[in-house]
Write a protein that holds these residues in place. Sequence first.
Motif, PDB file in Angstrom:
ATOM      1  N   ASP A 155       0.822  -1.200   0.000  1.00  0.00           N
ATOM      2  CA  ASP A 155       0.000   0.000   0.000  1.00  0.00           C
ATOM      3  C   ASP A 155       0.863   1.260   0.000  1.00  0.00           C
ATOM      4  O   ASP A 155       0.593   2.203  -0.736  1.00  0.00           O
ATOM      5  CB  ASP A 155      -0.899  -0.012   1.250  1.00  0.00           C
ATOM      6  CG  ASP A 155      -2.320   0.364   0.869  1.00  0.00           C
ATOM      7  OD1 ASP A 155      -2.705   0.030  -0.281  1.00  0.00           O
ATOM      8  OD2 ASP A 155      -3.002   0.980   1.686  1.00  0.00           O
ATOM      9  N   GLY A 156       1.888   1.223   0.827  1.00  0.00           N
ATOM     10  CA  GLY A 156       2.762   2.380   0.946  1.00  0.00           C
ATOM     11  C   GLY A 156       3.476   2.682  -0.358  1.00  0.00           C
ATOM     12  O   GLY A 156       3.698   3.837  -0.718  1.00  0.00           O
ATOM     13  N   PRO A 190       2.023   7.006  -3.567  1.00  0.00           N
ATOM     14  CA  PRO A 190       2.289   8.215  -4.364  1.00  0.00           C
ATOM     15  C   PRO A 190       1.452   8.273  -5.640  1.00  0.00           C
ATOM     16  O   PRO A 190       1.062   9.355  -6.084  1.00  0.00           O
ATOM     17  CB  PRO A 190       3.775   8.096  -4.712  1.00  0.00           C
ATOM     18  CG  PRO A 190       4.342   7.152  -3.728  1.00  0.00           C
ATOM     19  CD  PRO A 190       3.244   6.241  -3.313  1.00  0.00           C
ATOM     20  N   PHE A 191       1.198   7.103  -6.227  1.00  0.00           N
ATOM     21  CA  PHE A 191       0.443   7.093  -7.488  1.00  0.00           C
ATOM     22  C   PHE A 191      -0.994   7.557  -7.291  1.00  0.00           C
ATOM     23  O   PHE A 191      -1.615   8.081  -8.203  1.00  0.00           O
ATOM     24  CB  PHE A 191       0.466   5.694  -8.105  1.00  0.00           C
ATOM     25  CG  PHE A 191       1.815   5.344  -8.662  1.00  0.00           C
ATOM     26  CD1 PHE A 191       2.193   5.793  -9.914  1.00  0.00           C
ATOM     27  CD2 PHE A 191       2.714   4.596  -7.928  1.00  0.00           C
ATOM     28  CE1 PHE A 191       3.448   5.497 -10.430  1.00  0.00           C
ATOM     29  CE2 PHE A 191       3.956   4.285  -8.436  1.00  0.00           C
ATOM     30  CZ  PHE A 191       4.329   4.736  -9.681  1.00  0.00           C
ATOM     31  N   GLN A 201       8.539  11.254 -11.251  1.00  0.00           N
ATOM     32  CA  GLN A 201       7.593  10.892 -10.209  1.00  0.00           C
ATOM     33  C   GLN A 201       7.783  11.771  -8.975  1.00  0.00           C
ATOM     34  O   GLN A 201       6.840  12.253  -8.361  1.00  0.00           O
ATOM     35  CB  GLN A 201       7.802   9.411  -9.869  1.00  0.00           C
ATOM     36  CG  GLN A 201       6.934   8.874  -8.769  1.00  0.00           C
ATOM     37  CD  GLN A 201       5.467   9.096  -9.085  1.00  0.00           C
ATOM     38  OE1 GLN A 201       5.054   8.942 -10.236  1.00  0.00           O
ATOM     39  NE2 GLN A 201       4.699   9.479  -8.091  1.00  0.00           N
ATOM     40  N   ARG A 202       9.042  12.000  -8.648  1.00  0.00           N
ATOM     41  CA  ARG A 202       9.393  12.739  -7.440  1.00  0.00           C
ATOM     42  C   ARG A 202       8.987  14.209  -7.557  1.00  0.00           C
ATOM     43  O   ARG A 202       8.521  14.815  -6.602  1.00  0.00           O
ATOM     44  CB  ARG A 202      10.914  12.613  -7.270  1.00  0.00           C
ATOM     45  CG  ARG A 202      11.461  13.004  -5.956  1.00  0.00           C
ATOM     46  CD  ARG A 202      11.266  11.947  -4.913  1.00  0.00           C
ATOM     47  NE  ARG A 202      11.707  12.495  -3.647  1.00  0.00           N
ATOM     48  CZ  ARG A 202      11.192  12.180  -2.475  1.00  0.00           C
ATOM     49  NH1 ARG A 202      10.219  11.298  -2.403  1.00  0.00           N
ATOM     50  NH2 ARG A 202      11.641  12.735  -1.390  1.00  0.00           N
ATOM     51  N   GLU A 219      -6.530  20.025 -12.804  1.00  0.00           N
ATOM     52  CA  GLU A 219      -5.628  18.880 -12.722  1.00  0.00           C
ATOM     53  C   GLU A 219      -6.444  17.615 -12.879  1.00  0.00           C
ATOM     54  O   GLU A 219      -7.633  17.606 -12.553  1.00  0.00           O
ATOM     55  CB  GLU A 219      -4.919  18.862 -11.363  1.00  0.00           C
ATOM     56  CG  GLU A 219      -3.787  19.858 -11.261  1.00  0.00           C
ATOM     57  CD  GLU A 219      -3.156  19.892  -9.886  1.00  0.00           C
ATOM     58  OE1 GLU A 219      -3.839  19.488  -8.916  1.00  0.00           O
ATOM     59  OE2 GLU A 219      -2.002  20.319  -9.778  1.00  0.00           O
ATOM     60  N   MET A 220      -5.830  16.583 -13.380  1.00  0.00           N
ATOM     61  CA  MET A 220      -6.533  15.290 -13.399  1.00  0.00           C
ATOM     62  C   MET A 220      -5.679  14.282 -12.660  1.00  0.00           C
ATOM     63  O   MET A 220      -4.453  14.426 -12.570  1.00  0.00           O
ATOM     64  CB  MET A 220      -6.819  14.834 -14.826  1.00  0.00           C
ATOM     65  CG  MET A 220      -5.631  14.358 -15.608  1.00  0.00           C
ATOM     66  SD  MET A 220      -6.126  13.516 -17.110  1.00  0.00           S
ATOM     67  CE  MET A 220      -6.335  14.868 -18.250  1.00  0.00           C
ATOM     68  N   LYS A 221      -6.355  13.290 -12.129  1.00  0.00           N
ATOM     69  CA  LYS A 221      -5.616  12.254 -11.410  1.00  0.00           C
ATOM     70  C   LYS A 221      -4.795  11.451 -12.405  1.00  0.00           C
ATOM     71  O   LYS A 221      -5.239  11.176 -13.517  1.00  0.00           O
ATOM     72  CB  LYS A 221      -6.604  11.322 -10.702  1.00  0.00           C
ATOM     73  CG  LYS A 221      -7.181  11.919  -9.449  1.00  0.00           C
ATOM     74  CD  LYS A 221      -8.013  10.886  -8.752  1.00  0.00           C
ATOM     75  CE  LYS A 221      -7.935  11.053  -7.255  1.00  0.00           C
ATOM     76  NZ  LYS A 221      -8.632   9.983  -6.547  1.00  0.00           N
TER      77      LYS A 221
END
Lengths: 359, 154
Positions: A16-17, A21-22, A209-210, A232-234
């Motif tokens: 999960d962790g 971030p995604f 990603q960061r 913004e979009m997911k």
Amino acid sequence: MLKKIIDWLDERLHLDGLLEPFRHKTVPTHKLSCWYFFGGITLFLFLIQLLTGILLLLYYKPGANEAFESVQYIVTRVQFGWLIRSIHSWSANLMVFTAVAHMFSVLFLKAYRKPRELTWITGMLLLFLVMGFGFSGYLLPWNQLAFFATTVGTQMAGQVPLIGQPILIFLRGGPEVTGATLTRFFGFHVAVLPGLVFVLIAIHLFFVQRQGMSVPPKVEKEWEQNPSLRREMKFFPNFALREMMAWYVAIGALGVLAALFPWDLGVKADPFGAAAAGIKPEWYFLFMYQTLKFIPAHIGFIDGEVLGIMGCGVVALLWMLLPFFDRERAGGKKSWMTGIGIFALVYVIVFTVYGYVAK
Amino acid sequence: MCSENVVNPEPVRRGLIGLFLGGGLLATFASFIYPVLRYFVPPQVADLGVDEVVAAKVGDLKPNASAIFRFGSKPGLLILDADGETYHAVSASCTHLGCTVQYKGDAKEIWCPCHNGVYNMNGANVSGPPPRPLQKFNVHVRGDQIFVSRNTEA
């Protein structure tokens, strides 16, 4: 059932962790958002290269006496061999195109600025590696065109003062282009370059990603003035699904090109045959080729060729360090970077077309 | 612990140990990297010392035509003049970037298709990017064989 397996794994590995971030990743939505797709498409084409490359490895034999025949075997005898090889060739060319499009879009949208300088540098290194893939893979069918392309390309590397000759010997596996060169290029193409590319892609994606997606300064300014415009979009699932659609279009284009215009094999390399009239490098090297053709044999006391090659090297290096030259300040003068970008793009297009039509 | 009992070890000794450690690691690294670097360099292929070859036989070439022959590991170009008697032999590797050149009978010139380099029949660079003339070889006809040789005293 699937949920049970996921829960079981999650309980032990805390996945999960990792995925967290995604869930929060978003992609800015504005009129230039379409340019965000090109990096992903390039990655997709690279995956296709990986898969078709592995398939080709099942039948390909490196070696001056076998390489051409084995590719001939693939395209004539192996079921759908012509399709796999054609996709590998077309995808390679499209990948160069999308990588270059990605590079220019990052340039014009100014996504290379602080804090993304290292993302730009890793991207440029990846672009050089892609060209290395193109150059090394080009020789593998061991046809006449590839033979002379490699002769010329490695000879160019040999022109570099001091280190040129050792590099030439290293690349060719001897003073001439022979079967030894083919063996080396095969090694570079299927082992060395993929290894480097994997590492760099991982770093490149980690940075992206960061740091999240860059918003072009113009859009950012509009948003600051009027925060209600901010959209913004997911990333998941909204952007990811759109990206998948882009990939689907890419694979469609690839299938059409590969099936309707199967890649030519040419004639087997003959080290003691003359170079064919009208011989030219692949389109993505054409602008450099055409540029070098204009440089006279001697400039002052040095060979024009040496100067041209050193010039190309310097330009490539400066291009890689581009983010560090952009000193635009908010409210200051307009950056000249866009001008440079437009000049470079026009230059590359004009010289590519010129190289294509010139005798 | 042990370290608590040590009162300020002498910096010189620490530096020396650092030097040994660093030097040792460096030497180890060098002993790994040196064989690898040497491995990259292909073994010298014994150049068979070819100074003379039979390029063709008399009658193989028509006047104002050419043929490529092997000169050791490199290609050479043999041209028969339009008079049908004079032979010219030059290295066929373009001095620009090493493509194999060809003879164009209509223009009576040697041409490299890769970057449009032009030489005259004697191998002198005339136009285009080639920086130097093609190496010129000597031609002798003995019997029905055409021998091409290079000047060894150089």
